[in-house]
Write a protein that holds these residues in place. Structure first.
Motif, PDB file in Angstrom:
ATOM      1  N   GLU A 253       0.757  -1.114   0.015  1.00 11.55           N
ATOM      2  CA  GLU A 253       0.002  -0.011  -0.098  1.00 11.55           C
ATOM      3  C   GLU A 253       0.954   1.114   0.106  1.00 11.55           C
ATOM      4  OE1 GLU A 253      -3.212   0.110  -0.197  1.00 11.55           O
ATOM      5  OE2 GLU A 253      -3.415   2.103   0.012  1.00 11.55           O
ATOM      6  N   CYS A 254       1.914   1.261   0.635  1.00 10.40           N
ATOM      7  CA  CYS A 254       2.621   2.494   0.945  1.00 10.40           C
ATOM      8  C   CYS A 254       3.538   2.639  -0.560  1.00 10.40           C
ATOM      9  CB  CYS A 254       3.703   2.255   2.077  1.00 10.40           C
ATOM     10  SG  CYS A 254       3.092   2.278   3.866  1.00 10.40           S
ATOM     11  N   ASP A 255       3.975   1.592  -1.009  1.00  8.99           N
ATOM     12  CA  ASP A 255       4.704   1.602  -2.274  1.00  8.99           C
ATOM     13  C   ASP A 255       3.981   2.498  -3.451  1.00  8.99           C
ATOM     14  OD1 ASP A 255       6.958   0.980  -3.719  1.00  8.99           O
ATOM     15  OD2 ASP A 255       6.234  -0.685  -4.542  1.00  8.99           O
ATOM     16  N   ASP A 256       2.414   1.884  -3.266  1.00  8.67           N
ATOM     17  CA  ASP A 256       1.551   2.437  -4.318  1.00  8.67           C
ATOM     18  C   ASP A 256       1.325   3.907  -4.007  1.00  8.67           C
ATOM     19  OD1 ASP A 256       1.420  -0.109  -5.247  1.00  8.67           O
ATOM     20  OD2 ASP A 256      -0.794  -0.181  -4.455  1.00  8.67           O
ATOM     21  N   ARG A 257       1.433   4.308  -2.827  1.00  4.55           N
ATOM     22  CA  ARG A 257       1.139   5.727  -2.462  1.00  4.55           C
ATOM     23  C   ARG A 257       2.674   6.496  -2.424  1.00  4.55           C
ATOM     24  NH1 ARG A 257      -3.824   7.125  -0.087  1.00  4.55           N
ATOM     25  NH2 ARG A 257      -5.017   5.257   0.086  1.00  4.55           N
TER      26      ARG A 257
END
Lengths: 338, 338
Positions: A253-257
């Motif tokens: 999720e953090c990677d995506d954001r």
């Protein structure tokens, strides 16, 4: 001692029918077999295999994979067998379902199979046998579940409290002051325990408890999608997760954001699943030593089988520090001051 | 592996002096013996008895009598030996003092005597070895004490939480709503644990926590003299005690003051000391099964000796209902209504 005659007399049937039913002969109807078995349990009949003290235990397993070494249950089963088999116990692994439990009471199943005691993995509060464990006389050890007041049932699990304290201490040393929690809803024993452990750990180290820093959500991907932005907006710089699977979802999720771990956000998992060394970055997590958990399960059963009515054995966790935790980010205002 | 040569080299002395010191020969000065032993521990030397795996354990006991069956420690020691000796362990009972601990570190003592592990009874937070347990590598199991984070140390004791819940439930069934606590000051592990168990039990059953219903006082007779009238004045109809000795003192105090037990006040102890059956009235109390506690001590040591880093084993308590608890007294106003 209760004999086959007593069962036959109580039911008004022949001794040979009782004997057949207890020995799983095929020429007794299923209905009659049940009636006989239930009556046998009710009267406290001890079958021949139990009388002979054939040393037979079972691991009843549900909602948990265990066939390959990278699956969560594998090492728990292995640790249990490593202790039990050298002492002459036969250990059967029995996959369990809710529908089976609805059809057959625990005590009947155990007597029918000649098991002296069981080790219970992966049961939830919905499992019908959880109710029976409140009154069962046949020893059972439950992993990550607890039954009040029954001296025949014990619990093994990790010391969540000590674990969360280790994690909070580690994060505080790195300068984090606002530490959040992402977990599941509080409808299971273990999620309640970890939630309380989180609150107590913050309290112990003098950190503020703020409900805006806590996200409880059943679905794993949902929980990170919804709560990571929310917690960051509330000034959280580090998040504890109830389980590695949630922490691993958070990395994605953090990677995506475009949220950098650990520069923008530190995260800590719970379990030390084999895959946590291979995430990017590798996950800092609280390790449950699953071989040791399996061994604990056997020790707890040994206590119960020796009439030592323990309630629980708690295993220590250890903090495995990898790349997902780092110094707390310096806030913009503070940067100006430097 | 570290040998006698390494110790001799490090200290610049002869191998034979080292050997003599390690074997307790009389022609080595006490000062030199200590120097050698401390160095041996520092280097991680394993002595011959430990190498040979001579199976030797010790029970280190302080502040607790154990010689006769009616003394608290007797059955704990007995239970431990009942499990250990059939498995070929030699079990020595070693009375311990603070002054001895000041002179000799735990690890040195254990190595010198060839003990593989210890069971610790009656230590307080003031005992010097309590600090050493934080880092000790030689397994120890502590009764009613807890050391954080060290995988070589485990704890055994009763489940105070479950115990206090049993007591509160019992009293509520009898109509009690205002339940007090008389205990010692919160400077020991066990008194803190029971204090928290009291608070949590009230909370669990929806009863109000009121600090005017709690009396914490070191001296036993003082605690009852001071707090029984105070708690009664605050409307308390039942009191839980941290230990039977305090509850027994309360019986005497109530007798002196003409307070009837259980008509005016119900009281519940903790321990089930042998004498509690003989008080007037006999004491309702939470039973610690001391034989089982001793057995737990041995099971916990077995875990540690097998590299299973348990933190604690909690034994279930049971509520023994005798004459000191009865229906809550009906208040004057309520009497009028009837």
């Amino acid at each position: 001692m209760v004999t086959i005659n007593d069962i036959a007399a109580k039911l008004g049937i022949s001794k040979s029918t009782v004997s057949k039913a207890l020995n799983n002969a095929t020429d007794v109807s299923e209905e009659m077999r049940k009636k006989i078995l239930y009556t046998a349990v009710e009267l406290g009949y001890v079958n021949k295999r139990q009388q002979k003290k054939e040393k037979k235990l079972c691991i009843l397993i549900e909602n948990m994979d265990y066939n390959t070494p990278n699956q969560f249950g594998h090492d728990i089963v292995l640790g249990f067998k490593q202790m039990a088999e050298p002492e002459g116990w036969i250990v059967d692994i029995v996959p369990m379902t809710i529908s089976f439990q609805k059809l057959t009471p625990y005590s009947v199943f155990m007597m029918q199979q000649g098991y002296q005691a069981s080790f219970i993995l992966g049961f939830s509060l919905l499992d019908p046998w959880m109710k029976e464990f409140r009154i069962s006389k046949i020893p059972a050890v439950l992993y990550d579940n607890y039954i009040n007041d029954n001296p025949n049932i014990a619990s093994v699990g990790c010391d969540n409290q000590e674990g969360f304290e280790l994690a909070v201490k580690h994060l505080m040393k790195l300068g984090h002051k606002k530490i959040g929690l992402i977990s599941g809803p509080l409808d299971s024993y273990i999620l309640k325990a970890r939630y309380n452990a989180y609150l107590n750990a913050l309290y112990k180290y003098g950190l503020e408890v703020d409900e805006d820093c806590i996200g409880l959500e059943y679905y794993v991907a949902e929980s990170t999608r919804k709560y990571i932005p929310k917690l960051l907006a509330h000034g959280v710089t580090a998040i504890l997760f109830s389980h590695d699977v949630r922490a691993i979802a958070a990395i994605t999720e953090c990677d995506d954001r475009g949220i950098r771990i650990p520069e923008d956000l530190s995260i800590v998992g719970f379990d030390d699943l084999p895959m946590t060394s291979y995430t990017a970055p590798p996950l800092t997590t609280l390790r449950q030593d699953r071989i040791a958990l399996g061994k604990c399960g056997f020790y707890a059963l040994t206590c119960l089988l020796n009439q030592v009515a323990i309630g629980s054995i708690l295993l220590r966790t250890s903090l495995v520090v990898r790349g997902s935790t780092g110094p707390a980010p310096i806030k913009e205002q503070e940067k100006d001051k430097i």
